[in-house]
Motif scaffolding. Structure first.
Motif, PDB file in Angstrom:
ATOM      1  N   LEU A  37      -4.826   9.076   1.033  1.00 24.48           N
ATOM      2  CA  LEU A  37      -3.790   9.926   0.453  1.00 24.48           C
ATOM      3  C   LEU A  37      -4.353  11.335   0.320  1.00 24.48           C
ATOM      4  CD1 LEU A  37      -0.970  10.190  -0.926  1.00 24.48           C
ATOM      5  CD2 LEU A  37      -2.080   9.530  -3.069  1.00 24.48           C
ATOM      6  N   ASN A  38      -3.672  12.294   0.921  1.00 29.09           N
ATOM      7  CA  ASN A  38      -4.163  13.672   0.922  1.00 29.09           C
ATOM      8  C   ASN A  38      -3.904  14.317  -0.432  1.00 29.09           C
ATOM      9  OD1 ASN A  38      -4.621  13.187   3.654  1.00 29.09           O
ATOM     10  ND2 ASN A  38      -2.718  14.165   4.293  1.00 29.09           N
ATOM     11  N   ASN A  39      -4.985  14.750  -1.090  1.00 31.19           N
ATOM     12  CA  ASN A  39      -4.862  15.326  -2.427  1.00 31.19           C
ATOM     13  C   ASN A  39      -5.083  16.835  -2.415  1.00 31.19           C
ATOM     14  OD1 ASN A  39      -4.679  15.590  -5.246  1.00 31.19           O
ATOM     15  ND2 ASN A  39      -6.878  15.365  -5.454  1.00 31.19           N
ATOM     16  N   ASN A  40      -6.337  17.253  -2.237  1.00 31.32           N
ATOM     17  CA  ASN A  40      -6.667  18.681  -2.293  1.00 31.32           C
ATOM     18  C   ASN A  40      -7.817  18.916  -1.329  1.00 31.32           C
ATOM     19  OD1 ASN A  40      -6.973  21.336  -2.959  1.00 31.32           O
ATOM     20  ND2 ASN A  40      -7.448  21.006  -5.109  1.00 31.32           N
ATOM     21  N   GLY A  47       9.445  14.468   3.040  1.00 35.20           N
ATOM     22  CA  GLY A  47      10.256  15.061   4.090  1.00 35.20           C
ATOM     23  C   GLY A  47       9.733  14.565   5.430  1.00 35.20           C
ATOM     24  N   ALA A  48       9.459  15.494   6.344  1.00 35.77           N
ATOM     25  CA  ALA A  48       8.955  15.111   7.668  1.00 35.77           C
ATOM     26  C   ALA A  48       7.435  15.136   7.736  1.00 35.77           C
ATOM     27  CB  ALA A  48       9.531  16.044   8.727  1.00 35.77           C
ATOM     28  N   LYS A  49       6.771  15.501   6.635  1.00 34.72           N
ATOM     29  CA  LYS A  49       5.313  15.648   6.643  1.00 34.72           C
ATOM     30  C   LYS A  49       4.629  14.410   6.073  1.00 34.72           C
ATOM     31  CE  LYS A  49       5.321  20.703   6.240  1.00 34.72           C
ATOM     32  NZ  LYS A  49       4.852  21.854   5.427  1.00 34.72           N
ATOM     33  N   LYS A  50       3.538  14.017   6.709  1.00 31.33           N
ATOM     34  CA  LYS A  50       2.811  12.821   6.281  1.00 31.33           C
ATOM     35  C   LYS A  50       1.812  13.186   5.190  1.00 31.33           C
ATOM     36  CE  LYS A  50       1.003   8.580   8.233  1.00 31.33           C
ATOM     37  NZ  LYS A  50       0.696   7.860   9.476  1.00 31.33           N
ATOM     38  N   ILE A  51       1.791  12.402   4.127  1.00 28.27           N
ATOM     39  CA  ILE A  51       0.858  12.626   3.025  1.00 28.27           C
ATOM     40  C   ILE A  51      -0.089  11.437   2.836  1.00 28.27           C
ATOM     41  CG2 ILE A  51       2.368  11.698   1.186  1.00 28.27           C
ATOM     42  CD1 ILE A  51       1.411  14.099  -0.554  1.00 28.27           C
ATOM     43  N   GLY A  52       0.332  10.243   3.285  1.00 29.26           N
ATOM     44  CA  GLY A  52      -0.488   9.045   3.111  1.00 29.26           C
ATOM     45  C   GLY A  52      -0.526   8.212   4.381  1.00 29.26           C
ATOM     46  N   LEU A  97       0.834  -1.199   0.000  1.00 37.74           N
ATOM     47  CA  LEU A  97       0.000   0.000   0.000  1.00 37.74           C
ATOM     48  C   LEU A  97       0.876   1.259   0.000  1.00 37.74           C
ATOM     49  CD1 LEU A  97      -2.878  -0.902   2.517  1.00 37.74           C
ATOM     50  CD2 LEU A  97      -2.722  -1.353   0.081  1.00 37.74           C
ATOM     51  N   GLU A  98       1.913   1.233   0.820  1.00 39.77           N
ATOM     52  CA  GLU A  98       2.838   2.370   0.845  1.00 39.77           C
ATOM     53  C   GLU A  98       3.487   2.558  -0.521  1.00 39.77           C
ATOM     54  OE1 GLU A  98       4.254   2.143   5.533  1.00 39.77           O
ATOM     55  OE2 GLU A  98       5.281   0.947   4.030  1.00 39.77           O
ATOM     56  N   GLN A  99       3.936   1.455  -1.117  1.00 38.40           N
ATOM     57  CA  GLN A  99       4.655   1.553  -2.382  1.00 38.40           C
ATOM     58  C   GLN A  99       3.754   2.044  -3.512  1.00 38.40           C
ATOM     59  OE1 GLN A  99       8.042   1.101  -2.352  1.00 38.40           O
ATOM     60  NE2 GLN A  99       7.873   2.129  -4.348  1.00 38.40           N
ATOM     61  N   ALA A 100       2.486   1.654  -3.505  1.00 37.12           N
ATOM     62  CA  ALA A 100       1.556   2.136  -4.533  1.00 37.12           C
ATOM     63  C   ALA A 100       1.449   3.654  -4.473  1.00 37.12           C
ATOM     64  CB  ALA A 100       0.185   1.484  -4.361  1.00 37.12           C
ATOM     65  N   MET A 101       1.346   4.204  -3.265  1.00 37.15           N
ATOM     66  CA  MET A 101       1.273   5.662  -3.121  1.00 37.15           C
ATOM     67  C   MET A 101       2.595   6.314  -3.531  1.00 37.15           C
ATOM     68  SD  MET A 101      -1.067   6.373   0.291  1.00 37.15           S
ATOM     69  CE  MET A 101      -0.387   5.139   1.408  1.00 37.15           C
ATOM     70  N   ILE A 102       3.704   5.729  -3.113  1.00 38.16           N
ATOM     71  CA  ILE A 102       5.023   6.271  -3.450  1.00 38.16           C
ATOM     72  C   ILE A 102       5.225   6.292  -4.959  1.00 38.16           C
ATOM     73  CG2 ILE A 102       7.506   5.752  -3.332  1.00 38.16           C
ATOM     74  CD1 ILE A 102       6.950   4.757  -0.415  1.00 38.16           C
ATOM     75  N   ASP A 103       4.812   5.218  -5.634  1.00 41.91           N
ATOM     76  CA  ASP A 103       4.991   5.139  -7.094  1.00 41.91           C
ATOM     77  C   ASP A 103       4.173   6.216  -7.810  1.00 41.91           C
ATOM     78  OD1 ASP A 103       6.720   3.026  -6.769  1.00 41.91           O
ATOM     79  OD2 ASP A 103       5.258   1.480  -7.325  1.00 41.91           O
ATOM     80  N   VAL A 104       2.930   6.421  -7.364  1.00 38.06           N
ATOM     81  CA  VAL A 104       2.091   7.440  -8.001  1.00 38.06           C
ATOM     82  C   VAL A 104       2.656   8.830  -7.725  1.00 38.06           C
ATOM     83  CG1 VAL A 104      -0.196   8.509  -8.010  1.00 38.06           C
ATOM     84  CG2 VAL A 104       0.008   6.017  -8.063  1.00 38.06           C
ATOM     85  N   LEU A 105       3.070   9.093  -6.503  1.00 44.10           N
ATOM     86  CA  LEU A 105       3.672  10.393  -6.189  1.00 44.10           C
ATOM     87  C   LEU A 105       4.928  10.628  -7.012  1.00 44.10           C
ATOM     88  CD1 LEU A 105       3.180  10.394  -2.313  1.00 44.10           C
ATOM     89  CD2 LEU A 105       1.999  11.859  -3.961  1.00 44.10           C
ATOM     90  N   SER A 106       5.713   9.575  -7.210  1.00 42.78           N
ATOM     91  CA  SER A 106       6.935   9.692  -8.011  1.00 42.78           C
ATOM     92  C   SER A 106       6.621  10.093  -9.442  1.00 42.78           C
ATOM     93  CB  SER A 106       7.690   8.360  -7.977  1.00 42.78           C
ATOM     94  OG  SER A 106       8.825   8.416  -8.797  1.00 42.78           O
ATOM     95  N   SER A 107       5.479   9.651  -9.963  1.00 47.01           N
ATOM     96  CA  SER A 107       5.107  10.001 -11.335  1.00 47.01           C
ATOM     97  C   SER A 107       4.826  11.499 -11.464  1.00 47.01           C
ATOM     98  CB  SER A 107       3.889   9.183 -11.792  1.00 47.01           C
ATOM     99  OG  SER A 107       2.701   9.632 -11.161  1.00 47.01           O
ATOM    100  N   GLY A 133      -1.262   9.571  16.333  1.00 43.40           N
ATOM    101  CA  GLY A 133      -0.718   9.478  17.680  1.00 43.40           C
ATOM    102  C   GLY A 133       0.607  10.188  17.879  1.00 43.40           C
ATOM    103  N   TYR A 134       1.029  10.983  16.905  1.00 42.08           N
ATOM    104  CA  TYR A 134       2.311  11.685  17.007  1.00 42.08           C
ATOM    105  C   TYR A 134       2.066  13.176  17.216  1.00 42.08           C
ATOM    106  CZ  TYR A 134       4.608   7.424  15.439  1.00 42.08           C
ATOM    107  OH  TYR A 134       5.056   6.129  15.347  1.00 42.08           O
ATOM    108  N   ALA A 135       2.487  13.674  18.369  1.00 44.15           N
ATOM    109  CA  ALA A 135       2.350  15.099  18.637  1.00 44.15           C
ATOM    110  C   ALA A 135       3.208  15.888  17.659  1.00 44.15           C
ATOM    111  CB  ALA A 135       2.774  15.402  20.073  1.00 44.15           C
ATOM    112  N   ASP A 136       2.657  16.968  17.146  1.00 47.04           N
ATOM    113  CA  ASP A 136       3.378  17.887  16.254  1.00 47.04           C
ATOM    114  C   ASP A 136       3.693  17.296  14.880  1.00 47.04           C
ATOM    115  OD1 ASP A 136       3.425  19.836  18.275  1.00 47.04           O
ATOM    116  OD2 ASP A 136       5.211  18.908  19.154  1.00 47.04           O
ATOM    117  N   LEU A 137       3.111  16.141  14.544  1.00 42.08           N
ATOM    118  CA  LEU A 137       3.318  15.605  13.192  1.00 42.08           C
ATOM    119  C   LEU A 137       2.571  16.492  12.196  1.00 42.08           C
ATOM    120  CD1 LEU A 137       4.330  13.389  11.234  1.00 42.08           C
ATOM    121  CD2 LEU A 137       2.197  12.157  11.681  1.00 42.08           C
ATOM    122  N   LYS A 138       3.279  16.992  11.232  1.00 44.72           N
ATOM    123  CA  LYS A 138       2.672  17.842  10.206  1.00 44.72           C
ATOM    124  C   LYS A 138       2.215  16.980   9.036  1.00 44.72           C
ATOM    125  CE  LYS A 138       3.772  21.466  12.609  1.00 44.72           C
ATOM    126  NZ  LYS A 138       2.764  21.922  13.585  1.00 44.72           N
TER     127      LYS A 138
END
Length: 201
Positions: free
Chosen positions: A150-153, A128-133, A101-111, A166-171
């Motif tokens: 997966l956060n789009n718009n 970077g340090a920010k979560k997108i999926g 599941l992670e790799q599917a998102m990574i592959d699409v983002l890479s495109s 569960g992570y404080a200050d996770l952007k």
């Protein structure tokens, strides 16, 4: 074969109950399905979710779910794909499924020339340090339900009302904030097909 079902915008709880029912009723012959959906604003708590991570949720509903993981937010403009898969037939364990599941998102983002990666200590996809999926899975009868988002718009402000996952200050971030404007349904299709490709290899 894996069927793709487009469900449009649907409330979280009825879809969750439908996933449970599908999984309980399925047989070894039942075809796997991916359900593509967007949810109206909702916070969901996973099985290990602690209410202390709910900071300032306002009038957004909070639902205690049976997926793995902590607390997250769903809203319009976010890709949600529920993965109703027979892991025995696919010869996958849960860790392998999460990686797919992670790799599917990574592959699409890479495109889209977005450099993202998974983290061993915290499931999901990060720019970077920010979560997108995000990923949250439940296994029953060695079949999976729940899935990925997966956060789009979308309006990301409700994420500030919780400690995401569960992570404080996770952007968090999204494709729109990275300069990529794409229809959410189209993006969901791309992720679904990347996932089907990965499941078939």
């Amino acid at each position: 074969m894996t069927a793709i079902r487009h469900l449009g915008i649907q409330d979280y709880e009825p879809i969750w109950r439908d996933m449970q029912q599908f999984t309980v009723n399925r047989t070894p012959e039942t075809e796997d399905e991916l359900w593509i959906v967007e949810h109206p604003p909702v916070y969901t708590l996973g099985l290990s979710g602690k209410r202390e991570h709910l900071l300032n949720t306002g009038n957004i509903p909070i639902i205690q779910s049976d997926r793995g993981g902590q607390v997250t937010y769903h809203g319009p403009g976010q890709v949600v794909i529920y993965t109703l898969l027979d892991l025995t037939r696919l010869k996958l364990n849960i860790r392998q499924l999460v990686s797919l599941l992670e790799q599917a998102m990574i592959d699409v983002l890479s495109s889209y020339d977005i450099d993202s990666k998974a983290r061993a200590d915290a499931p999901g996809v990060y720019v970077g340090a920010k979560k997108i999926g995000s990923i949250g899975i439940r296994i029953k009868k060695n079949c999976s339900y729940h899935g990925l988002s997966l956060n789009n718009n979308m309006d990301l402000r409700p994420f500030s009302g919780i400690n995401p996952c569960g992570y404080a200050d996770l952007k968090v971030t999204q494709l729109a904030d990275l300069g990529i404007i794409i229809n959410t349904g189209e993006l969901a299709n791309q992720v679904a097909h990347a996932l089907i490709k990965a499941l078939n290899t």
